[in-house]
Scaffold this motif. Sequence first.
Motif, short mmCIF file in Angstrom:
data_model
loop_
_atom_site.label_atom_id
_atom_site.label_comp_id
_atom_site.label_asym_id
_atom_site.label_seq_id
_atom_site.Cartn_x
_atom_site.Cartn_y
_atom_site.Cartn_z
N GLU A 26 141.57 17.58 -52.94
CA GLU A 26 140.37 18.23 -53.50
C GLU A 26 140.76 19.46 -54.32
OE1 GLU A 26 136.88 16.97 -50.36
OE2 GLU A 26 137.84 18.90 -50.05
N GLU A 27 141.61 20.30 -53.74
CA GLU A 27 141.90 21.58 -54.39
C GLU A 27 142.76 21.41 -55.66
OE1 GLU A 27 143.29 24.57 -51.67
OE2 GLU A 27 141.52 24.37 -50.39
N GLU A 28 143.67 20.43 -55.60
CA GLU A 28 144.60 20.32 -56.73
C GLU A 28 144.14 19.33 -57.80
OE1 GLU A 28 148.36 19.48 -54.82
OE2 GLU A 28 148.09 21.26 -53.56
N GLN A 29 143.48 18.25 -57.36
CA GLN A 29 143.09 17.22 -58.33
C GLN A 29 141.64 17.37 -58.81
OE1 GLN A 29 145.37 14.89 -59.31
NE2 GLN A 29 146.82 15.91 -57.95
N VAL A 30 140.77 17.76 -57.90
CA VAL A 30 139.34 17.71 -58.23
C VAL A 30 138.80 19.07 -58.70
CG1 VAL A 30 137.05 17.08 -57.37
CG2 VAL A 30 139.07 15.86 -56.53
N TRP A 31 139.11 20.13 -57.97
CA TRP A 31 138.53 21.43 -58.30
C TRP A 31 138.84 21.88 -59.74
CZ3 TRP A 31 139.11 25.19 -53.51
CH2 TRP A 31 138.43 24.62 -52.41
N PRO A 32 140.08 21.77 -60.21
CA PRO A 32 140.34 22.24 -61.58
C PRO A 32 139.51 21.50 -62.61
CG PRO A 32 142.40 21.83 -60.41
CD PRO A 32 141.31 21.29 -59.55
N ARG A 33 139.30 20.20 -62.36
CA ARG A 33 138.52 19.41 -63.32
C ARG A 33 137.05 19.82 -63.28
NH1 ARG A 33 142.55 15.51 -61.58
NH2 ARG A 33 143.37 14.34 -63.33
N LEU A 34 136.52 20.04 -62.08
CA LEU A 34 135.11 20.42 -61.99
C LEU A 34 134.90 21.84 -62.54
CD1 LEU A 34 132.28 19.47 -61.07
CD2 LEU A 34 132.69 20.63 -58.91
N ARG A 35 135.86 22.70 -62.22
CA ARG A 35 135.77 24.10 -62.68
C ARG A 35 135.65 24.17 -64.21
NH1 ARG A 35 137.64 28.51 -59.60
NH2 ARG A 35 139.00 27.24 -58.33
N SER A 36 136.38 23.25 -64.87
CA SER A 36 136.41 23.32 -66.33
C SER A 36 135.14 22.79 -66.99
CB SER A 36 137.64 22.58 -66.87
OG SER A 36 137.46 21.20 -66.66
N VAL A 37 134.29 22.08 -66.23
CA VAL A 37 133.06 21.56 -66.86
C VAL A 37 131.78 22.25 -66.36
CG1 VAL A 37 134.01 19.28 -67.40
CG2 VAL A 37 132.88 19.64 -65.19
N LEU A 38 131.91 23.17 -65.41
CA LEU A 38 130.72 23.89 -64.94
C LEU A 38 130.74 25.33 -65.44
CD1 LEU A 38 130.28 22.93 -61.14
CD2 LEU A 38 129.19 21.87 -63.12
N THR A 39 129.58 25.82 -65.84
CA THR A 39 129.48 27.24 -66.20
C THR A 39 129.53 28.06 -64.91
OG1 THR A 39 127.08 27.26 -65.96
CG2 THR A 39 127.95 26.70 -68.15
N LYS A 40 129.77 29.34 -65.06
CA LYS A 40 129.82 30.20 -63.87
C LYS A 40 128.48 30.16 -63.09
CE LYS A 40 132.02 33.17 -61.28
NZ LYS A 40 132.92 32.62 -60.28
N PRO A 41 127.32 30.26 -63.79
CA PRO A 41 126.06 30.16 -63.04
C PRO A 41 125.91 28.81 -62.31
CG PRO A 41 125.64 31.06 -65.21
CD PRO A 41 127.08 30.64 -65.19
N GLU A 42 126.39 27.74 -62.94
CA GLU A 42 126.32 26.42 -62.26
C GLU A 42 127.22 26.40 -61.03
OE1 GLU A 42 125.33 23.33 -65.94
OE2 GLU A 42 127.41 23.98 -65.64
N GLN A 43 128.39 27.03 -61.14
CA GLN A 43 129.31 27.10 -59.99
C GLN A 43 128.67 27.89 -58.85
OE1 GLN A 43 133.22 28.53 -61.15
NE2 GLN A 43 133.26 27.23 -62.94
N GLU A 44 127.95 28.95 -59.22
CA GLU A 44 127.30 29.77 -58.19
C GLU A 44 126.11 29.05 -57.58
OE1 GLU A 44 126.55 33.49 -60.14
OE2 GLU A 44 128.64 34.11 -59.94
N ASP A 45 125.38 28.34 -58.42
CA ASP A 45 124.22 27.59 -57.96
C ASP A 45 124.65 26.53 -56.93
OD1 ASP A 45 121.45 27.02 -58.22
OD2 ASP A 45 122.03 25.14 -59.19
N LEU A 46 125.74 25.84 -57.24
CA LEU A 46 126.25 24.82 -56.32
C LEU A 46 126.76 25.46 -55.03
CD1 LEU A 46 126.85 21.81 -55.84
CD2 LEU A 46 129.00 22.10 -57.07
N GLY A 47 127.37 26.62 -55.17
CA GLY A 47 127.84 27.35 -53.98
C GLY A 47 126.68 27.67 -53.06
N GLU A 48 125.58 28.10 -53.64
CA GLU A 48 124.40 28.45 -52.85
C GLU A 48 123.82 27.21 -52.17
OE1 GLU A 48 121.53 30.62 -55.13
OE2 GLU A 48 120.25 30.99 -53.38
N LYS A 49 123.76 26.11 -52.91
CA LYS A 49 123.25 24.86 -52.35
C LYS A 49 124.08 24.42 -51.14
CE LYS A 49 121.13 22.00 -55.85
NZ LYS A 49 121.51 21.24 -57.03
N LEU A 50 125.40 24.50 -51.28
CA LEU A 50 126.28 24.07 -50.20
C LEU A 50 126.12 24.97 -48.98
CD1 LEU A 50 129.50 23.30 -52.25
CD2 LEU A 50 128.20 21.65 -50.95
N ALA A 51 126.08 26.27 -49.24
CA ALA A 51 125.95 27.22 -48.12
C ALA A 51 124.63 26.99 -47.39
CB ALA A 51 126.06 28.65 -48.63
#
Length: 181
Positions: free
Chosen positions: A114-139
């Motif tokens: 997850e950390e090496e293969q998936v996260w970098p790819r997802l990080r590059s296609v989500l804006t910072k607000p989208e990353q935060e929004d997903l973080g909130e949803k998960l929490a």
Amino acid sequence: MPDVFVVLEKDHRKVQGLLAEIEGTSLSTQQLKERVETLIIEESKHEAVEETHFWPLVQDKVEGGQELTKKALNQESEGKEVLDQLGKLSPSDAKFMELVSTFAGAAREHIAYEEEQVWPRLRSVLTKPEQEDLGEKLADAKQHAPTRPHPNTPSSPAAQKVMGPVAAATDKARDTMSGRK
Ligand SMILES: [Fe+2]
Ligand SMILES: [Fe+2]
């Protein structure tokens, strides 16, 4: 608000810490039992919220997301099988440490994937607000997530969305009755 990667990373580090303790030699039988129970609860919640909120987004937004998700969901299903068996054993059982070590190897591999293969790819296609929004949803979702592995519920996001809340409610009732934290 912590972003999705901060939220997930915190869980991963916690699981890795628990595994190191469980595989170490300094725990009493009672402590070992408690740590494994905590591991099962943490892992069950973590994978359930990933399956409901994280993987659908990977499938949708990341190039090659279907394949990345398929591999991860297989790993998660296998992990649940092992945890389910482990949850039924006591540390005095001959198979207990064998299952711990099977799970530990698979979990470390899954986390690295997850950390090496998936996260970098997802990080590059989500804006910072989208990353935060997903973080909130998960929490948020973690507060109401299943606390047991449920290997018979498919790991697919659709199944998790429908069955997750049912499983979580059943788990909560069982946890209350058994005095499990
Ligand atoms: Fe996962
Ligand atoms: Fe994860």
